[in-house]
Write an enzyme that holds these catalytic residues in place. Structure first.
Site, short mmCIF file in Angstrom:
data_model
loop_
_atom_site.label_atom_id
_atom_site.label_comp_id
_atom_site.label_asym_id
_atom_site.label_seq_id
_atom_site.Cartn_x
_atom_site.Cartn_y
_atom_site.Cartn_z
N TYR A 1 15.16 -0.66 20.90
CA TYR A 1 15.34 0.55 20.40
C TYR A 1 16.19 0.40 18.80
CZ TYR A 1 14.19 5.11 18.08
OH TYR A 1 13.46 6.26 17.18
N GLU B 1 18.52 0.57 16.30
CA GLU B 1 19.45 0.85 14.94
C GLU B 1 20.42 -0.07 14.41
OE1 GLU B 1 19.92 5.49 14.48
OE2 GLU B 1 17.87 5.72 14.85
N ASP C 1 8.13 -5.66 -8.02
CA ASP C 1 7.30 -5.35 -7.02
C ASP C 1 6.20 -6.34 -7.01
OD1 ASP C 1 5.81 -4.14 -5.00
OD2 ASP C 1 5.47 -2.22 -5.76
N THR D 1 5.42 -6.08 0.32
CA THR D 1 4.66 -5.38 1.19
C THR D 1 4.51 -6.87 2.08
OG1 THR D 1 2.56 -6.00 0.67
CG2 THR D 1 3.40 -3.67 0.85
N LYS E 1 -0.56 -8.62 3.03
CA LYS E 1 -1.54 -8.71 1.42
C LYS E 1 -1.89 -10.73 1.33
CE LYS E 1 -1.27 -4.05 -0.33
NZ LYS E 1 -0.34 -3.14 -1.54
N ARG F 1 1.62 -5.65 9.19
CA ARG F 1 2.15 -3.97 8.45
C ARG F 1 3.46 -4.15 8.67
NH1 ARG F 1 -2.87 -3.14 6.96
NH2 ARG F 1 -1.90 -1.52 4.95
C1 LIG Z 1 0.57 -1.85 -1.50
C2 LIG Z 1 1.71 -1.76 -2.82
C3 LIG Z 1 2.48 -0.84 -2.40
C4 LIG Z 1 2.56 -0.68 -1.26
O1 LIG Z 1 2.96 -0.58 0.00
P1 LIG Z 1 2.09 -0.08 1.48
O2 LIG Z 1 2.75 -1.14 2.69
O3 LIG Z 1 1.36 0.65 1.35
O4 LIG Z 1 3.56 1.05 1.22
C5 LIG Z 1 3.85 -0.98 -3.03
N1 LIG Z 1 3.45 -1.58 -3.78
C6 LIG Z 1 2.75 -2.15 -4.61
C7 LIG Z 1 2.44 -2.71 -6.10
C8 LIG Z 1 1.53 -2.48 -4.12
O5 LIG Z 1 0.32 -3.07 -4.12
#
Ligand SMILES: *Cc1c(COP(=O)(O)O)cnc(C)c1O
Length: 418
Positions: free
Chosen positions: A52, A54, A198, A224, A227, A233
């Protein structure tokens, strides 16, 4: 050698073994997926899952942080260097949570947020109506020009002037072209909004310098980590120094409890991998592969949304083929080609039964596939589409997919030159 998992829980062991075999024996084209390195995997499965932590390095709510503080600080410093930002928060459990944290750092419940509509390639967490973000905030969605598939910045500005959002979100989950982050920054500045960019899908291309970075034009950048960036993740928030405290507070204690320190250690490893000439080469090959895959598909008579791609993904518009996206995705899955059905921007079809297929090249590029293999994959996809009700052909394509996969084994550690 019998592993502890195999000994104690042979059923889960066997399922994991089968999933590893499946990932190795199928052409994985889902653009948000990848294969992480053995080094990233090792850190993910480390003893830090027991801890932990936090709080943040130097100010935790539990003792025993001699190591966690160092690990998290290394991840933060690597993220700051790679993305060229003042501040990085590496604790978000996912991309969706990172976005929610970003909104809550700069907006209050009831304030307006404005993002790309889901059927046009936006993400659920950008305020789409079934997502909690649209219940906390007043959500306004902008769309793409249905004819060109481009962002219509005059319309976006008009909408922003009318609704005066607290946050304008740029970025998408299914957009195959370069996004003009500067234009978003200018609109946000004009209406006094915070610009959240994003880059979940494209962050690997951004750090490789192959897609313009939003850092200069956005107040906050979310991504994220799993990807194109090819890490474990998770989610990450990057921002200017002025917003650092608000962002950190929004993640913890605002939304989350303890950070996943094992994931953060794996993120540190992935950020080290991404800060290399090999990674730049990988990202270049992702795009080169996507271009050839797109061209080969168009030669086979497929319509692509916007007529091609500049990044790692493309959207096949199946309306001219008269095949529902879901039907083709399922037939391809039987032929060992993994994709996902998707809406086509401007198509009134429902997201659950759309006319599009979204595919991308990050995972197959990690396996070492190049332009020549993209042509083969395009013809495999075409044969399934042309024989959508012929299981014999679909099974034959499946055997050919397997053969192709066997020539490009999932690498032990793909940063070692092949
Ligand atoms: C994949 C994605 C997310 C979310 O990611 P998670 O880890 O699945 O919650 C947010 N914004 C965009 C543009 C994405 O393609």
């Amino acid at each position: 050698m019998i592993t502890p998992l195999e000994k104690y829980d042979p059923q889960i062991y066997e399922l994991l073994r089968q999933e590893a075999a499946r990932q190795s024996a199928c052409i994985r084209l889902i653009p948000s997926e990848n294969y992480v390195s053995k080094a990233v995997m090792a850190a993910t499965g480390s003893c830090l899952t027991n801890k932990y932590a936090e709080g943040y390095p130097g100010k935790r709510y539990y003792e025993g942080q001699q190591i966690t503080d160092l690990v998290e600080s290394i991840a933060i410093e690597r993220a700051k260097k790679l993305f060229k930002v003042d501040h990085a928060n590496v604790q978000s459990h996912s991309g969706a949570v990172a976005n929610l944290a970003a909104y809550s750092a700069v907006a209050a419940p009831g304030d307006t947020i404005m993002g790309l509509a889901l059927p046009f390639g936006g993400h659920l967490s950008h305020g789409w109506k079934v997502n909690f973000t649209s219940k906390i905030f007043n959500s306004v969605s902008y769309e793409l020009d249905p004819k060109t598939g481009e962002y219509d910045f005059n319309k976006i500005e008009e909408l922003a002037m009318k609704h005066k959002p607290k946050v304008i979100i740029s970025g998408a989950s299914a957009y195959p072209r370069i996004i003009n982050f500067k234009a978003f920054g200018e609109i946000a500045a004009k209406v006094g909004a915070v610009h959240l960019s994003d880059i979940a899908h494209i962050s690997g291309l951004v750090v490789a310098g192959l897609h313009p970075s939003p850092v200069q034009f956005a107040d906050i950048v979310s991504t994220t980590t799993h990807k194109t960036l090819r890490g474990p993740r998770g989610g990450m928030l990057l921002c200017k120094a002025a917003l650092a405290e608000a962002i950190d507070k929004a993640v913890f204690p605002g939304l989350q409890g303890g950070p996943h320190m094992h994931t953060i250690s794996a993120l540190a490893v992935a950020l080290k991998e991404a800060d290399s000439a090999e990674f730049v080469q990988y990202a270049k090959q992702i795009i080169a592969n996507a271009k050839v895959l797109a061209e080969s598909l168009m030669e086979k008579g497929f319509d692509l949304f916007t007529g091609g791609t500049d990044n790692h993904l493309m959207l096949i518009d199946l309306r001219n083929k008269n095949i529902p996206g879901k039907k083709l995705a399922k037939a391809l899955d039987r032929a060992r080609i993994e994709t996902n059905y998707n809406t086509i921007p401007g198509d009134p079809a429902k997201p659950f039964n759309p006319n599009g297929l979204r595919i991308g090249t990050p995972a197959i590029t990690t396996r070492g596939m190049k332009e020549e293999q993209m042509k083969i994959i395009a013809s495999l996809i075409a044969r399934v589409a042309e024989n959508i009700d012929n299981e014999e052909v679909i099974a034959q394509v499946g055997r050919e997919s397997l053969l192709l996969c066997s020539q490009f084994p999932v690498p032990e550690h793909f940063l070692v030159q092949k």
